[in-house]
Design a protein around this motif. Structure first.
Motif, PDB file in Angstrom:
ATOM      1  N   ALA A  81       8.557  10.055   3.040  1.00 27.22           N
ATOM      2  CA  ALA A  81      10.001  10.246   2.851  1.00 27.22           C
ATOM      3  C   ALA A  81      10.408   9.768   1.463  1.00 27.22           C
ATOM      4  O   ALA A  81      11.200  10.417   0.768  1.00 27.22           O
ATOM      5  N   TYR A  82       9.837   8.651   1.023  1.00 27.90           N
ATOM      6  CA  TYR A  82      10.119   8.122  -0.305  1.00 27.90           C
ATOM      7  C   TYR A  82       9.686   9.133  -1.378  1.00 27.90           C
ATOM      8  O   TYR A  82      10.423   9.392  -2.327  1.00 27.90           O
ATOM      9  N   LEU A  83       8.486   9.684  -1.213  1.00 24.42           N
ATOM     10  CA  LEU A  83       7.984  10.676  -2.156  1.00 24.42           C
ATOM     11  C   LEU A  83       8.953  11.849  -2.283  1.00 24.42           C
ATOM     12  O   LEU A  83       9.266  12.305  -3.393  1.00 24.42           O
ATOM     13  N   LEU A  84       9.437  12.370  -1.168  1.00 19.41           N
ATOM     14  CA  LEU A  84      10.402  13.473  -1.202  1.00 19.41           C
ATOM     15  C   LEU A  84      11.692  13.042  -1.898  1.00 19.41           C
ATOM     16  O   LEU A  84      12.278  13.810  -2.657  1.00 19.41           O
ATOM     17  N   ASP A  85      12.148  11.819  -1.622  1.00 20.27           N
ATOM     18  CA  ASP A  85      13.393  11.345  -2.214  1.00 20.27           C
ATOM     19  C   ASP A  85      13.304  11.202  -3.732  1.00 20.27           C
ATOM     20  O   ASP A  85      14.310  11.341  -4.426  1.00 20.27           O
ATOM     21  N   ILE A  86      12.124  10.926  -4.260  1.00 22.45           N
ATOM     22  CA  ILE A  86      11.997  10.797  -5.724  1.00 22.45           C
ATOM     23  C   ILE A  86      11.603  12.127  -6.376  1.00 22.45           C
ATOM     24  O   ILE A  86      11.284  12.171  -7.555  1.00 22.45           O
ATOM     25  N   GLY A  87      11.624  13.207  -5.587  1.00 22.65           N
ATOM     26  CA  GLY A  87      11.375  14.529  -6.154  1.00 22.65           C
ATOM     27  C   GLY A  87       9.961  15.029  -6.023  1.00 22.65           C
ATOM     28  O   GLY A  87       9.620  16.073  -6.563  1.00 22.65           O
ATOM     29  N   SER A 140      10.993 -12.182   7.727  1.00 21.81           N
ATOM     30  CA  SER A 140      10.733 -10.764   7.985  1.00 21.81           C
ATOM     31  C   SER A 140      12.067 -10.027   8.057  1.00 21.81           C
ATOM     32  O   SER A 140      13.070 -10.576   8.512  1.00 21.81           O
ATOM     33  N   LEU A 141      12.056  -8.796   7.584  1.00 23.93           N
ATOM     34  CA  LEU A 141      13.269  -7.988   7.664  1.00 23.93           C
ATOM     35  C   LEU A 141      12.903  -6.514   7.712  1.00 23.93           C
ATOM     36  O   LEU A 141      11.821  -6.112   7.286  1.00 23.93           O
ATOM     37  N   ILE A 142      13.818  -5.739   8.263  1.00 27.09           N
ATOM     38  CA  ILE A 142      13.691  -4.281   8.313  1.00 27.09           C
ATOM     39  C   ILE A 142      14.844  -3.714   7.500  1.00 27.09           C
ATOM     40  O   ILE A 142      15.968  -4.218   7.564  1.00 27.09           O
ATOM     41  N   TRP A 143      14.568  -2.674   6.744  1.00 25.84           N
ATOM     42  CA  TRP A 143      15.589  -2.090   5.889  1.00 25.84           C
ATOM     43  C   TRP A 143      15.491  -0.567   5.913  1.00 25.84           C
ATOM     44  O   TRP A 143      14.492   0.002   6.347  1.00 25.84           O
ATOM     45  N   THR A 144      16.558   0.065   5.444  1.00 26.09           N
ATOM     46  CA  THR A 144      16.567   1.519   5.245  1.00 26.09           C
ATOM     47  C   THR A 144      17.127   1.800   3.854  1.00 26.09           C
ATOM     48  O   THR A 144      17.856   0.987   3.288  1.00 26.09           O
ATOM     49  N   ALA A 145      16.778   2.947   3.335  1.00 28.18           N
ATOM     50  CA  ALA A 145      17.332   3.421   2.064  1.00 28.18           C
ATOM     51  C   ALA A 145      17.336   4.942   2.111  1.00 28.18           C
ATOM     52  O   ALA A 145      16.342   5.557   2.486  1.00 28.18           O
ATOM     53  N   THR A 146      18.461   5.526   1.756  1.00 30.31           N
ATOM     54  CA  THR A 146      18.572   6.983   1.694  1.00 30.31           C
ATOM     55  C   THR A 146      19.065   7.335   0.297  1.00 30.31           C
ATOM     56  O   THR A 146      20.097   6.832  -0.148  1.00 30.31           O
ATOM     57  N   PHE A 147      18.326   8.164  -0.404  1.00 30.37           N
ATOM     58  CA  PHE A 147      18.661   8.510  -1.783  1.00 30.37           C
ATOM     59  C   PHE A 147      17.980   9.826  -2.113  1.00 30.37           C
ATOM     60  O   PHE A 147      17.272  10.393  -1.289  1.00 30.37           O
ATOM     61  N   GLY A 148      18.152  10.300  -3.316  1.00 30.73           N
ATOM     62  CA  GLY A 148      17.463  11.511  -3.769  1.00 30.73           C
ATOM     63  C   GLY A 148      17.646  12.673  -2.814  1.00 30.73           C
ATOM     64  O   GLY A 148      18.752  13.150  -2.608  1.00 30.73           O
ATOM     65  N   ALA A 149      16.566  13.121  -2.187  1.00 31.60           N
ATOM     66  CA  ALA A 149      16.593  14.262  -1.276  1.00 31.60           C
ATOM     67  C   ALA A 149      17.255  13.915   0.063  1.00 31.60           C
ATOM     68  O   ALA A 149      17.408  14.779   0.919  1.00 31.60           O
ATOM     69  N   GLY A 150      17.616  12.657   0.235  1.00 35.48           N
ATOM     70  CA  GLY A 150      18.348  12.260   1.438  1.00 35.48           C
ATOM     71  C   GLY A 150      17.493  12.016   2.663  1.00 35.48           C
ATOM     72  O   GLY A 150      18.003  11.940   3.779  1.00 35.48           O
ATOM     73  N   LYS A 151      16.183  11.907   2.473  1.00 38.12           N
ATOM     74  CA  LYS A 151      15.306  11.576   3.605  1.00 38.12           C
ATOM     75  C   LYS A 151      15.358  10.068   3.812  1.00 38.12           C
ATOM     76  O   LYS A 151      15.042   9.311   2.897  1.00 38.12           O
ATOM     77  N   ASP A 161       0.831  -1.204   0.000  1.00 34.28           N
ATOM     78  CA  ASP A 161       0.000   0.000   0.000  1.00 34.28           C
ATOM     79  C   ASP A 161       0.867   1.256   0.000  1.00 34.28           C
ATOM     80  O   ASP A 161       0.433   2.303  -0.481  1.00 34.28           O
ATOM     81  N   SER A 162       2.098   1.164   0.498  1.00 34.02           N
ATOM     82  CA  SER A 162       3.012   2.312   0.456  1.00 34.02           C
ATOM     83  C   SER A 162       3.312   2.705  -0.984  1.00 34.02           C
ATOM     84  O   SER A 162       3.389   3.886  -1.312  1.00 34.02           O
ATOM     85  N   VAL A 217      14.389   6.460   4.350  1.00 28.51           N
ATOM     86  CA  VAL A 217      13.172   5.673   4.230  1.00 28.51           C
ATOM     87  C   VAL A 217      13.422   4.390   5.004  1.00 28.51           C
ATOM     88  O   VAL A 217      14.444   3.738   4.811  1.00 28.51           O
ATOM     89  N   ARG A 218      12.504   4.047   5.883  1.00 26.71           N
ATOM     90  CA  ARG A 218      12.626   2.820   6.664  1.00 26.71           C
ATOM     91  C   ARG A 218      11.414   1.961   6.363  1.00 26.71           C
ATOM     92  O   ARG A 218      10.288   2.448   6.312  1.00 26.71           O
ATOM     93  N   GLY A 219      11.660   0.675   6.128  1.00 27.71           N
ATOM     94  CA  GLY A 219      10.562  -0.201   5.777  1.00 27.71           C
ATOM     95  C   GLY A 219      10.687  -1.579   6.388  1.00 27.71           C
ATOM     96  O   GLY A 219      11.736  -1.951   6.914  1.00 27.71           O
ATOM     97  N   ILE A 220       9.603  -2.294   6.296  1.00 35.70           N
ATOM     98  CA  ILE A 220       9.559  -3.677   6.743  1.00 35.70           C
ATOM     99  C   ILE A 220       9.046  -4.514   5.582  1.00 35.70           C
ATOM    100  O   ILE A 220       8.138  -4.094   4.855  1.00 35.70           O
ATOM    101  N   THR A 221       9.661  -5.664   5.402  1.00 34.01           N
ATOM    102  CA  THR A 221       9.280  -6.563   4.311  1.00 34.01           C
ATOM    103  C   THR A 221       9.046  -7.949   4.878  1.00 34.01           C
ATOM    104  O   THR A 221       9.814  -8.423   5.713  1.00 34.01           O
ATOM    105  N   ILE A 222       8.009  -8.582   4.398  1.00 33.54           N
ATOM    106  CA  ILE A 222       7.756  -9.992   4.665  1.00 33.54           C
ATOM    107  C   ILE A 222       7.898 -10.700   3.321  1.00 33.54           C
ATOM    108  O   ILE A 222       7.166 -10.389   2.373  1.00 33.54           O
TER     109      ILE A 222
END
Length: 181
Positions: free
Chosen positions: A167-173, A126-137, A78-79, A139-144
């Motif tokens: 945060a993802y929206l800001l990172d993609i502009g 299950s895992l938790i991840w982060t990603a920082t890109f674009g605007a540098g905000k 849904d994100s 993004v933290r997520g959880i994946t199953i």
């Protein structure tokens, strides 16, 4: 001592083994056939392989990694759906072909860093991840990750992922305005 014997008895009863069969002076343990068969459950090395494949698939798409996606693969988020205008609760990528098409034409190339490999069972990781890109905000997520071994090796059958979509929206502009502003 009585507590430990009771705990041992309850534990063994849960797996169908007689407590008398494993007492130090008794006969050798009797292990039910159901426990001696090789089951198709994930182990830690399988989990590590699938998490590495998942990370590569989203970080730098390589068509060779498509082998890690099962034929009945589905991705739900849904994100992503809220950002892409897909109805909430719907599959984001309803098939392996749809996912591969997206990754081939518009690869995500997200710099995912897995920060926590969570609990897993026979078919889910299950895992938790982060990603920082674009605007540098950040993004933290959880994946199953749903896993299957129908092809003779472990593959990703499903991905259910949710993350900080603003945060993802800001990172993609993109941009957004908080309510009331």
């Amino acid at each position: 001592m009585r507590f430990l014997k009771s705990l041992l008895t309850l534990t063994l009863a849960a797996v169908g083994v007689s407590a008398a069969a494993v007492t130090p002076r008794g006969p050798a343990p009797v292990v039910p056939a159901a426990l001696t068969r090789r089951t198709h459950c994930l182990c830690q090395s399988d989990v590590n392989v699938l998490i590495a494949a998942y990370t590569r698939i989203l970080t730098k798409w390589d068509p060779a990694d498509a082998k890690y996606l099962s034929d009945d693969f589905v991705d739900t988020s849904d994100s992503i759906n809220i950002l892409a205008g897909i109805p909430l609760g719907s599959p984001t990528f309803p098939s392996k072909a749809a996912f591969i098409s997206h990754e081939t034409t518009q690869p995500d190339n997200l710099p995912i860093q897995v920060t926590f490999k969570g609990p897993f069972n026979c078919n889910y990781i299950s895992l938790i991840w982060t990603a920082t890109f674009g605007a540098g905000k950040p993004v933290r997520g959880i994946t199953i990750i749903g896993a299957t071994k129908t092809a003779g090796y472990w593959q990703i059958k499903s991905i259910d992922v949710e993350f900080n979509s603003l945060a993802y929206l800001l990172d993609i502009g993109g941009s957004f305005k908080f309510p009331g502003q």
